[in-house]
Design a protein around this motif. Sequence first.
Motif, PDB file in Angstrom:
ATOM      1  N   GLU A  24       0.831  -1.207   0.000  1.00 29.68           N
ATOM      2  CA  GLU A  24       0.000   0.000   0.000  1.00 29.68           C
ATOM      3  C   GLU A  24       0.870   1.263   0.000  1.00 29.68           C
ATOM      4  OE1 GLU A  24      -2.574  -0.481   3.368  1.00 29.68           O
ATOM      5  OE2 GLU A  24      -3.832  -1.938   2.335  1.00 29.68           O
ATOM      6  N   GLY A  25       1.962   1.241   0.749  1.00 34.96           N
ATOM      7  CA  GLY A  25       2.809   2.426   0.871  1.00 34.96           C
ATOM      8  C   GLY A  25       3.698   2.691  -0.326  1.00 34.96           C
ATOM      9  N   ILE A  26       4.191   1.635  -0.950  1.00 41.63           N
ATOM     10  CA  ILE A  26       5.165   1.829  -2.026  1.00 41.63           C
ATOM     11  C   ILE A  26       4.525   2.486  -3.244  1.00 41.63           C
ATOM     12  CG2 ILE A  26       4.993  -0.410  -3.205  1.00 41.63           C
ATOM     13  CD1 ILE A  26       8.224   1.505  -2.249  1.00 41.63           C
ATOM     14  N   GLN A  27       3.237   2.287  -3.438  1.00 42.83           N
ATOM     15  CA  GLN A  27       2.543   2.930  -4.563  1.00 42.83           C
ATOM     16  C   GLN A  27       2.641   4.451  -4.468  1.00 42.83           C
ATOM     17  OE1 GLN A  27      -1.507   1.509  -4.647  1.00 42.83           O
ATOM     18  NE2 GLN A  27      -0.874  -0.627  -4.674  1.00 42.83           N
ATOM     19  N   GLY A  28       2.379   4.976  -3.296  1.00 46.53           N
ATOM     20  CA  GLY A  28       2.450   6.424  -3.093  1.00 46.53           C
ATOM     21  C   GLY A  28       3.856   6.957  -3.258  1.00 46.53           C
ATOM     22  N   HIS A  29       4.833   6.188  -2.783  1.00 44.06           N
ATOM     23  CA  HIS A  29       6.221   6.622  -2.939  1.00 44.06           C
ATOM     24  C   HIS A  29       6.641   6.638  -4.404  1.00 44.06           C
ATOM     25  CE1 HIS A  29       7.178   7.061   1.258  1.00 44.06           C
ATOM     26  NE2 HIS A  29       6.791   5.819   1.521  1.00 44.06           N
ATOM     27  N   ALA A  30       6.233   5.619  -5.165  1.00 41.93           N
ATOM     28  CA  ALA A  30       6.558   5.583  -6.595  1.00 41.93           C
ATOM     29  C   ALA A  30       5.959   6.808  -7.292  1.00 41.93           C
ATOM     30  CB  ALA A  30       6.040   4.293  -7.228  1.00 41.93           C
ATOM     31  N   ASN A  57      15.785  13.056  -0.818  1.00 45.97           N
ATOM     32  CA  ASN A  57      15.027  12.923   0.429  1.00 45.97           C
ATOM     33  C   ASN A  57      13.815  12.009   0.253  1.00 45.97           C
ATOM     34  OD1 ASN A  57      16.774  14.607   1.815  1.00 45.97           O
ATOM     35  ND2 ASN A  57      15.529  16.426   1.510  1.00 45.97           N
ATOM     36  N   GLN A  58      13.118  12.111  -0.867  1.00 48.87           N
ATOM     37  CA  GLN A  58      11.976  11.230  -1.123  1.00 48.87           C
ATOM     38  C   GLN A  58      12.444   9.788  -1.231  1.00 48.87           C
ATOM     39  OE1 GLN A  58       8.625  11.880  -1.126  1.00 48.87           O
ATOM     40  NE2 GLN A  58       8.449   9.671  -1.285  1.00 48.87           N
ATOM     41  N   LEU A  59      13.597   9.575  -1.843  1.00 47.62           N
ATOM     42  CA  LEU A  59      14.155   8.226  -1.947  1.00 47.62           C
ATOM     43  C   LEU A  59      14.544   7.691  -0.565  1.00 47.62           C
ATOM     44  CD1 LEU A  59      16.203   8.718  -5.218  1.00 47.62           C
ATOM     45  CD2 LEU A  59      14.129   7.322  -4.943  1.00 47.62           C
ATOM     46  N   ASP A  60      14.921   8.581   0.355  1.00 49.50           N
ATOM     47  CA  ASP A  60      15.147   8.154   1.744  1.00 49.50           C
ATOM     48  C   ASP A  60      13.858   7.620   2.359  1.00 49.50           C
ATOM     49  OD1 ASP A  60      17.887   8.511   2.153  1.00 49.50           O
ATOM     50  OD2 ASP A  60      17.656  10.589   2.834  1.00 49.50           O
ATOM     51  N   GLU A  61      12.728   8.216   2.002  1.00 51.26           N
ATOM     52  CA  GLU A  61      11.434   7.737   2.493  1.00 51.26           C
ATOM     53  C   GLU A  61      11.140   6.330   1.954  1.00 51.26           C
ATOM     54  OE1 GLU A  61       9.390   9.168   4.765  1.00 51.26           O
ATOM     55  OE2 GLU A  61      10.985  10.642   5.005  1.00 51.26           O
ATOM     56  N   VAL A  62      11.526   6.083   0.713  1.00 47.00           N
ATOM     57  CA  VAL A  62      11.370   4.743   0.139  1.00 47.00           C
ATOM     58  C   VAL A  62      12.210   3.757   0.941  1.00 47.00           C
ATOM     59  CG1 VAL A  62      11.792   3.294  -1.895  1.00 47.00           C
ATOM     60  CG2 VAL A  62      10.842   5.605  -2.176  1.00 47.00           C
ATOM     61  N   LYS A  63      13.455   4.127   1.242  1.00 50.65           N
ATOM     62  CA  LYS A  63      14.323   3.235   2.015  1.00 50.65           C
ATOM     63  C   LYS A  63      13.804   3.043   3.437  1.00 50.65           C
ATOM     64  CE  LYS A  63      18.378   5.090   1.347  1.00 50.65           C
ATOM     65  NZ  LYS A  63      19.813   5.360   1.194  1.00 50.65           N
ATOM     66  N   SER A  64      13.190   4.065   4.006  1.00 51.45           N
ATOM     67  CA  SER A  64      12.600   3.917   5.342  1.00 51.45           C
ATOM     68  C   SER A  64      11.498   2.867   5.334  1.00 51.45           C
ATOM     69  CB  SER A  64      12.041   5.254   5.837  1.00 51.45           C
ATOM     70  OG  SER A  64      13.081   6.160   6.093  1.00 51.45           O
ATOM     71  N   LEU A  65      10.642   2.894   4.307  1.00 49.53           N
ATOM     72  CA  LEU A  65       9.587   1.885   4.197  1.00 49.53           C
ATOM     73  C   LEU A  65      10.200   0.498   3.995  1.00 49.53           C
ATOM     74  CD1 LEU A  65       6.606   1.057   4.023  1.00 49.53           C
ATOM     75  CD2 LEU A  65       6.700   1.613   1.575  1.00 49.53           C
ATOM     76  N   ILE A  66      11.215   0.405   3.167  1.00 51.19           N
ATOM     77  CA  ILE A  66      11.898  -0.875   2.945  1.00 51.19           C
ATOM     78  C   ILE A  66      12.473  -1.396   4.256  1.00 51.19           C
ATOM     79  CG2 ILE A  66      13.928  -1.946   1.870  1.00 51.19           C
ATOM     80  CD1 ILE A  66      13.347  -0.138  -0.605  1.00 51.19           C
ATOM     81  N   ASP A  67      13.183  -0.535   4.979  1.00 49.82           N
ATOM     82  CA  ASP A  67      13.816  -0.962   6.233  1.00 49.82           C
ATOM     83  C   ASP A  67      12.796  -1.385   7.280  1.00 49.82           C
ATOM     84  OD1 ASP A  67      16.300  -0.457   5.118  1.00 49.82           O
ATOM     85  OD2 ASP A  67      16.553   1.483   6.131  1.00 49.82           O
ATOM     86  N   SER A  68      11.725  -0.635   7.395  1.00 51.35           N
ATOM     87  CA  SER A  68      10.675  -0.976   8.349  1.00 51.35           C
ATOM     88  C   SER A  68      10.046  -2.317   8.000  1.00 51.35           C
ATOM     89  CB  SER A  68       9.615   0.127   8.352  1.00 51.35           C
ATOM     90  OG  SER A  68       8.537  -0.217   9.163  1.00 51.35           O
ATOM     91  N   THR A  69       9.835  -2.545   6.722  1.00 55.66           N
ATOM     92  CA  THR A  69       9.243  -3.809   6.285  1.00 55.66           C
ATOM     93  C   THR A  69      10.197  -4.969   6.544  1.00 55.66           C
ATOM     94  OG1 THR A  69       7.972  -2.618   4.604  1.00 55.66           O
ATOM     95  CG2 THR A  69       8.171  -5.013   4.339  1.00 55.66           C
TER      96      THR A  69
END
Length: 128
Positions: free
Chosen positions: A46-52, A108-120
Amino acid sequence: VKTPCLETGMLVGELMSASVSFHSLHLKVTGPGSYAAHKALGDFYEGIQGHADSVAEQYQGARESLLEIPAVYPTTLSSVDEAVQYLRDLSGKVDSLQKIMPFSEIVNQLDEVKSLIDSTKYKLLFLS
C-alpha cells in the motif's frame, strides 16, 4: 551510461511492479507468524505505490519533462525470505539512484522509500 532520468524511470517502474509482487505474497502467506507477515506485506504494497508516484511527480516537476516509465513484470515471491531479499535488492537500486540524483528533494523522497523498505524488513525478519 546511467543517467538520472533513465534510472528514475526504471526505479519508478520497479516500485510500481513491487507493489503487485508484495500484494500477491500478502494474499498467500501462511504458517507461524503469518498474520504479522501479512500485515507487513500489506503495509508495504500500500505504501510503495504512493512513494513511486511521489518520486515520479517530483522528478518530472524538477526536470519539467515527463519520465519514460517502463512496464516491469512483477517478481514472483514465494516466501517471506524471498521478499526480504527483494527488499535488499530494491534498497540497493534506490542507493544507486541517490548517488547520481541532482535534486536533493528527490534524494530525500528516496530516503522515504528506504525507510519503508527498512521498516518492512524489520517486521518480516523479527516479528513474523
